[in-house]
Scaffold this motif. Structure first.
Motif, PDB file in Angstrom:
ATOM      1  N   UNK A  19      94.517  34.712 107.456  1.00 33.93           N
ATOM      2  CA  UNK A  19      93.229  34.059 107.696  1.00 33.93           C
ATOM      3  C   UNK A  19      92.808  33.418 106.378  1.00 33.93           C
ATOM      4  N   UNK A  20      92.817  32.087 106.329  1.00 35.47           N
ATOM      5  CA  UNK A  20      92.548  31.365 105.092  1.00 35.47           C
ATOM      6  C   UNK A  20      91.149  30.762 105.125  1.00 35.47           C
ATOM      7  N   UNK A  21      90.393  30.992 104.057  1.00 36.88           N
ATOM      8  CA  UNK A  21      89.047  30.443 103.923  1.00 36.88           C
ATOM      9  C   UNK A  21      88.997  29.616 102.645  1.00 36.88           C
ATOM     10  N   UNK A  22      88.722  28.330 102.789  1.00 39.55           N
ATOM     11  CA  UNK A  22      88.684  27.424 101.642  1.00 39.55           C
ATOM     12  C   UNK A  22      87.231  27.177 101.233  1.00 39.55           C
ATOM     13  N   UNK A  23      86.935  27.480  99.959  1.00 41.95           N
ATOM     14  CA  UNK A  23      85.571  27.406  99.429  1.00 41.95           C
ATOM     15  C   UNK A  23      85.516  26.351  98.332  1.00 41.95           C
ATOM     16  N   UNK A  24      84.460  25.518  98.346  1.00 43.01           N
ATOM     17  CA  UNK A  24      84.356  24.451  97.348  1.00 43.01           C
ATOM     18  C   UNK A  24      83.795  24.967  96.021  1.00 43.01           C
ATOM     19  N   UNK A  25      83.634  24.083  95.058  1.00 40.28           N
ATOM     20  CA  UNK A  25      83.200  24.471  93.718  1.00 40.28           C
ATOM     21  C   UNK A  25      81.785  25.052  93.722  1.00 40.28           C
ATOM     22  N   UNK A  26      80.999  24.697  94.712  1.00 34.54           N
ATOM     23  CA  UNK A  26      79.633  25.227  94.800  1.00 34.54           C
ATOM     24  C   UNK A  26      79.574  26.554  95.548  1.00 34.54           C
ATOM     25  N   UNK A  27      80.730  27.026  96.016  1.00 33.74           N
ATOM     26  CA  UNK A  27      80.777  28.309  96.705  1.00 33.74           C
ATOM     27  C   UNK A  27      80.506  28.223  98.191  1.00 33.74           C
TER      28      UNK A  27
ATOM     29  N   UNK B 101      92.216  27.871  92.670  1.00 37.02           N
ATOM     30  CA  UNK B 101      92.819  29.199  92.606  1.00 37.02           C
ATOM     31  C   UNK B 101      93.008  29.756  94.009  1.00 37.02           C
ATOM     32  N   UNK B 102      94.088  30.498  94.171  1.00 41.78           N
ATOM     33  CA  UNK B 102      94.335  31.288  95.384  1.00 41.78           C
ATOM     34  C   UNK B 102      93.965  32.721  95.072  1.00 41.78           C
ATOM     35  N   UNK B 103      93.210  33.353  95.959  1.00 38.33           N
ATOM     36  CA  UNK B 103      92.850  34.763  95.797  1.00 38.33           C
ATOM     37  C   UNK B 103      93.187  35.489  97.097  1.00 38.33           C
ATOM     38  N   UNK B 104      94.117  36.410  97.029  1.00 40.52           N
ATOM     39  CA  UNK B 104      94.442  37.211  98.198  1.00 40.52           C
ATOM     40  C   UNK B 104      93.376  38.268  98.430  1.00 40.52           C
ATOM     41  N   UNK B 105      93.199  38.650  99.675  1.00 42.92           N
ATOM     42  CA  UNK B 105      92.271  39.737 100.029  1.00 42.92           C
ATOM     43  C   UNK B 105      92.982  40.635 101.035  1.00 42.92           C
TER      44      UNK B 105
ATOM     45  N   UNK C 118     103.155  25.004 109.666  1.00 46.79           N
ATOM     46  CA  UNK C 118     103.054  23.788 108.867  1.00 46.79           C
ATOM     47  C   UNK C 118     101.752  23.036 109.111  1.00 46.79           C
ATOM     48  N   UNK C 119     101.280  23.043 110.347  1.00 44.07           N
ATOM     49  CA  UNK C 119     100.049  22.307 110.661  1.00 44.07           C
ATOM     50  C   UNK C 119      98.872  22.838 109.858  1.00 44.07           C
ATOM     51  N   UNK C 120      98.728  24.168 109.814  1.00 46.71           N
ATOM     52  CA  UNK C 120      97.646  24.758 109.026  1.00 46.71           C
ATOM     53  C   UNK C 120      97.825  24.465 107.536  1.00 46.71           C
ATOM     54  N   UNK C 121      99.062  24.572 107.068  1.00 47.28           N
ATOM     55  CA  UNK C 121      99.334  24.307 105.647  1.00 47.28           C
ATOM     56  C   UNK C 121      98.976  22.866 105.285  1.00 47.28           C
ATOM     57  N   UNK C 122      99.336  21.924 106.165  1.00 49.74           N
ATOM     58  CA  UNK C 122      99.033  20.516 105.895  1.00 49.74           C
ATOM     59  C   UNK C 122      97.527  20.273 105.863  1.00 49.74           C
ATOM     60  N   UNK C 123      96.800  20.908 106.787  1.00 44.21           N
ATOM     61  CA  UNK C 123      95.347  20.723 106.836  1.00 44.21           C
ATOM     62  C   UNK C 123      94.686  21.280 105.579  1.00 44.21           C
ATOM     63  N   UNK C 124      95.131  22.453 105.144  1.00 49.49           N
ATOM     64  CA  UNK C 124      94.570  23.049 103.931  1.00 49.49           C
ATOM     65  C   UNK C 124      94.892  22.203 102.700  1.00 49.49           C
TER      66      UNK C 124
ATOM     67  N   UNK D 186      83.973  31.044  89.468  1.00 50.96           N
ATOM     68  CA  UNK D 186      82.836  30.131  89.590  1.00 50.96           C
ATOM     69  C   UNK D 186      83.214  28.717  89.166  1.00 50.96           C
ATOM     70  N   UNK D 187      82.788  27.739  89.959  1.00 51.35           N
ATOM     71  CA  UNK D 187      83.075  26.343  89.654  1.00 51.35           C
ATOM     72  C   UNK D 187      84.462  25.890  90.072  1.00 51.35           C
ATOM     73  N   UNK D 188      85.231  26.769  90.722  1.00 49.13           N
ATOM     74  CA  UNK D 188      86.576  26.419  91.182  1.00 49.13           C
ATOM     75  C   UNK D 188      86.599  26.254  92.703  1.00 49.13           C
ATOM     76  N   UNK D 189      87.566  25.469  93.172  1.00 47.45           N
ATOM     77  CA  UNK D 189      87.903  25.458  94.590  1.00 47.45           C
ATOM     78  C   UNK D 189      88.808  26.668  94.819  1.00 47.45           C
ATOM     79  N   UNK D 190      88.408  27.550  95.734  1.00 46.91           N
ATOM     80  CA  UNK D 190      89.141  28.809  95.911  1.00 46.91           C
ATOM     81  C   UNK D 190      89.613  28.935  97.362  1.00 46.91           C
ATOM     82  N   UNK D 191      90.879  29.312  97.507  1.00 44.31           N
ATOM     83  CA  UNK D 191      91.427  29.617  98.822  1.00 44.31           C
ATOM     84  C   UNK D 191      91.553  31.129  98.943  1.00 44.31           C
ATOM     85  N   UNK D 192      90.695  31.736  99.761  1.00 43.03           N
ATOM     86  CA  UNK D 192      90.776  33.170 100.017  1.00 43.03           C
ATOM     87  C   UNK D 192      91.780  33.394 101.146  1.00 43.03           C
TER      88      UNK D 192
END
Length: 491
Positions: free
Chosen positions: A454-462, A386-390, A473-479, A350-356
């Motif tokens: 499949x990467x999903x980037x979530x902001x601090x508000x969820x 934080x990075x969280x694998x699923x 590389x293109x996806x990595x740069x965008x993320x 909670x309160x973190x930017x999370x990359x699922x």
């Protein structure tokens, strides 16, 4: 009395399976095209040397390209068979590629290039030289040793162009394909030079297609080059030019199965790209392609590609769902257990930017993203990221002896598989926690997952702020850019 080297040629014409090798024009030549040798020459050749092709094939079958190379080098000390054995350089090169010994592969490909350059004196031989250079490109070896691959390509283009005066039409196919390969290499360092190289050959083919010398082949090569232009330079009008070329070509050759198959392949590629970013345009293009291709579906190649095009519908709908998720709260997590985590909980996120990161232990492209994930965590971890694998349960256990995750006949417990996942991640120097979902779950579907990674980037508000599918590389740069933006906005 002079004899032909019928024995050596006979051995070389035998199938080289299971190792793939492009066919060589020399294999099909008549006896009059084969270098002469005397009866005394043949008599001096040891029986072991004449059995070399079989020995090479067996060694490559056993995954021993280095030993095969040694056998070839020793056998070629005999002048009586050296010339006939030269095509095996290319065969052994593919063996080294399979073994991921790319430096050794390049050595063998280099010998093969020298052989083909020396004998390129006709359009048929130019086709073989073109196939060889393209094989290096397909395997990605041009990236491993770019200067060497560029040198080979330039020499091949020069050699083939020398035949253009005598064979102005027939030589365009191998020449166009060599230019496409070289431009693809060149585009990384000198985009303008690559554009000019392609543009000159495009103009030449357009001139030919405006005359009676045109053919299906010249249209096919023109479309290949226009497609390469659109791909390499992200030209907004590029696909319009490709579409126009197809329209003219199919008007000239309405029954051409080659052109129809090429059209089908191009439409699949375009629709596949649109499916990830613009579902409405993808659906519109799909409907048009299906209508145009359906009358030709008796052609096996067209039928298979048409089926692939139709299969993109689920991806298109998934993209539509993903786009609708942007700015919305991330779906709740469904967790059976954690791996590679010490007492972490959902509350800790909670309160973190999370990359699922949706991934699987067997997924090569997923593993290819690991360096990027590691870099993200190292760079931003102390800033509230934080990075969280699923992942799911796939029946893997950890083999301590080999230090690898294995999928055997045993049915591991969830605890055993989570331990295997943790050890696998640790073996890759990955420290981020991973969620393992229950066997029956809708979590992947809720996040619009149809392919991994499949990467999903979530902001601090969820709230979901970005979704990227696939490695690269293109996806990595965008993320990376989006993570910096989200952390900066919150600071």
């Amino acid at each position: 009395m002079r004899l032909r080297m019928f024995l050596a040629i006979g051995l070389l014409t035998a199938p080289l399976s299971p190792v793939f090798v492009f066919p060589s024009a020399s294999y099909g030549q008549e006896a009059t095209d084969v270098p002469d040798t005397t009866a005394e020459d043949v008599a001096e050749v040891e029986p072991e040397v004449l059995a070399v092709p079989d020995e090479i094939r067996q060694l490559l079958k056993e995954g021993k390209p280095a030993e095969a190379a040694e056998v070839l080098e020793a056998a070629m000390q005999s002048d009586a068979v050296a010339e006939a054995l030269k095509p095996f350089h290319q065969t052994i090169a593919t063996g080294f590629v399979r073994a991921r010994q790319y430096d050794k592969a390049m050595e063998q490909f280099g010998a093969a290039v020298e052989f083909e350059l020396a004998r390129t004196d006709s359009p048929a031989a130019a086709e073989q030289l073109s196939s060889l250079i393209r094989q290096v490109s397909v395997y990605g070896l041009h990236a491993a040793q770019p200067e060497l691959a560029a040198e080979w390509s330039d020499k091949a283009i020069e050699k083939v162009r020398a035949l253009e005066a005598e064979h102005p039409i027939e030589i365009q196919r191998p020449l166009s394909r060599l230019i496409q390969v070289r431009a693809s290499m060149l585009a990384r360092d000198d985009e303008e030079a690559a554009k000019e190289m392609l543009a000159k050959q495009v103009a030449k083919l357009e001139d030919i297609n405006a005359t009676e010398d045109r053919s299906e082949k010249t249209y096919v090569e023109l479309i290949n080059l226009l497609t390469a232009q659109a791909r390499l330079f992200e030209d907004e009008d590029g696909q319009d030019r490709v579409a126009s070329a197809f329209e003219v070509a199919l008007e000239a050759y309405p029954e051409s199965t080659v052109l129809i198959a090429q059209y089908a392949s191009n439409e699949y590629s375009v629709i596949s790209g649109l499916a990830r970013v613009n579902p409405d345009d993808a659906i519109e293009r799909m409907e048009a392609a299906v209508a145009k291709l359906t009358p030709f579906e008796e052609n096996r190649s067209v039928e298979l590609t048409l089926r692939r095009i139709k299969s993109l519908e689920s991806r298109i709908e998934s993209t539509r769902k993903q786009l609708e998720m942007i700015g919305q709260p991330a779906p709740p997590l469904d967790i059976d257990g954690w791996a590679n985590a010490d007492g972490i909980s959902v509350e800790d996120l909670e309160g973190k930017v999370v990359l699922y990161d949706f991934w699987a232990i067997w997924c090569g492209p997923c593993i290819a993203t690991f360096p990027h994930l590691r870099e993200f965590r190292e760079e931003f971890g102390e800033q509230g990221f934080e990075v969280v694998g699923i992942t799911r349960y796939y029946g893997y256990t950890w083999d301590e002896e080999s230090g690898k995750a294995v999928n055997g006949s045993d049915d591991p417990t969830p605890e055993e598989e989570r331990e295997a996942i943790a050890k696998f991640l640790q073996s890759k120097d990955m420290k981020h926690p991973t969620i393992v979902t229950p066997k029956e779950t809708e979590l992947q579907s809720n996040y619009g997952v149809t392919g991994i990674p499949h990467a999903v980037l979530v902001d601090r508000e969820g709230n979901v702020q970005m979704i990227k599918v696939g490695s690269g590389q293109a996806n990595a740069d965008a993320l990376h850019a989006k993570i910096k933006e989200l952390l900066g906005e919150a600071s």
